[in-house]
Design an enzyme around this catalytic site. Structure first.
Site, PDB file in Angstrom:
ATOM      1  CE  LYS A  78      -1.723  -3.242   4.865  1.00 27.79           C
ATOM      2  NZ  LYS A  78      -2.420  -4.246   5.683  1.00 27.79           N
ATOM      3  CG  ASP A 114      -1.066  -6.745   7.886  1.00 26.09           C
ATOM      4  OD1 ASP A 114      -1.278  -6.114   8.938  1.00 26.09           O
ATOM      5  OD2 ASP A 114      -1.109  -6.231   6.758  1.00 26.09           O
ATOM      6  N   GLY A 140      -8.130  -7.671  -1.080  1.00 24.14           N
ATOM      7  CA  GLY A 140      -7.314  -6.465  -0.904  1.00 24.14           C
ATOM      8  C   GLY A 140      -5.961  -6.736  -0.281  1.00 24.14           C
ATOM      9  NE  ARG A 163     -18.812  -5.781  -3.858  1.00 24.64           N
ATOM     10  CZ  ARG A 163     -19.841  -6.357  -3.241  1.00 24.64           C
ATOM     11  NH1 ARG A 163     -20.604  -7.201  -3.909  1.00 24.64           N
ATOM     12  NH2 ARG A 163     -20.108  -6.102  -1.976  1.00 24.64           N
ATOM     13  N   GLY A 249     -11.645  -7.697  14.973  1.00 23.42           N
ATOM     14  CA  GLY A 249     -10.397  -7.285  14.352  1.00 23.42           C
ATOM     15  C   GLY A 249      -9.460  -6.469  15.218  1.00 23.42           C
TER      16      GLY A 249
END
Length: 284
Positions: A78, A114, A140, A163, A249
């Site tokens: 993307k 999106d 992401g 993380r 989703g």
């Protein structure tokens, strides 16, 4: 299908749309878009192709083929293909990522649907979001579009759980970075909590970004999982059991696809027909 295999096939010589990513094996985008193309009697096919990094230049050259009509772009390209576009739609330019490629007047245009796909399923909550805090697990490809949509809906602060939060120093002033050890302190005062990670996706369906000891935080929160396979993820089950408002989703997938299809063809997605087919693939 591997991209190299697709290029050698007779299929590549016919009018086509592509899903570009890696992996793409389990995508239901071909089911949705081929249903829509058939519904409108359009003489083209939609194919999912797995593209290697080493094939990106060949892929970009393929965009200029007459038979190539447009594409969806998924993980991990993307952002990779963002700079390869001749021009960008407004949302794509601001999000700095594309998920849709449109051909128009000889130009290759990068779009992002999106944001629209994410927003439509939570429009019923638009009155409670302005001025509030959102927590997003994951940083992401879809997260940029989600942040854009949340801002458009009036969210004041976005907490991104990573993380490796130290890797994201330069962030807009409304973004707070935290890790999985201290997210709960932010989650307590959030209005919406979003899973934008693959946690809980087939085959690892027992996984969730929320550990069992923190599920109480989900009470009264809008809990949105962009994972659609399985239809009810562990995170959504946790939300339901805690008294949260679960949002799956699958609708995001459908509505981002609907906007892509409209950009390519000018036609509406046959939503009823597509939802019936997806019900067979992902039973309630």
């Amino acid at each position: 299908m591997e991209f190299a295999e697709f290029l050698k096939s007779q299929t590549s010589q016919k009018p086509h749309y592509l899903l570009i990513g890696s992996p793409v094996t389990h995508s239901v985008s071909p089911l949705m878009h081929n249903t829509a193309l058939e519904h409108h009697g359009l003489k083209a096919e939609y194919h999912a192709v797995s593209v290697k990094n080493s094939e990106i230049s060949t892929l970009i050259a393929h965009f200029n083929r007459l038979e190539f009509l447009g594409a969806n772009v998924t993980i991990p390209y993307k952002e990779t293909l963002f700079d390869a576009m001749d021009t960008l739609g407004m949302e794509a330019a601001q999000i700095e990522a594309i998920n849709t490629i449109v051909k128009r007047d000889g130009k290759i245009i990068g779009e992002n649907t999106d944001e629209y796909g994410f927003r439509v399923p939570i429009e019923e909550f638009e009155d409670v979001l302005p001025g509030e805090r959102a927590v997003i697990f994951g940083t992401g490809g879809a997260t940029k579009a989600i942040c854009y949509a949340l801002r458009e809906m009036g969210i004041e602060e976005i907490v991104m759980v990573s993380r490796r939060p130290g890797n994201y120093d330069a962030q807009p002033s409304d973004i707070v970075m935290c890790n999985y050890d201290n997210w709960a302190a932010y989650g307590e005062e959030a209005t919406i909590i979003i899973n934008a990670t693959p946690l809980g996706m087939v085959p690892n369906t027992d996984a969730s970004p929320v550990p069992p000891e923190d599920t109480g935080i989900l009470e009264g929160k809008i809990c949105y999982d962009i994972v659609y396979n399985p239809r009810e993820t562990t995170f959504l089950k946790q939300a339901k059991e805690a008294g949260g408002e679960p949002v799956g989703g699958l609708d995001m997938l459908i509505y981002q696809g609907a906007k892509s299809f409209k950009l390519w063809t000018g036609q509406e997605f046959p939503l009823g027909k597509i939802k019936m087919k997806l019900d067979d693939v992902f039973p309630n």
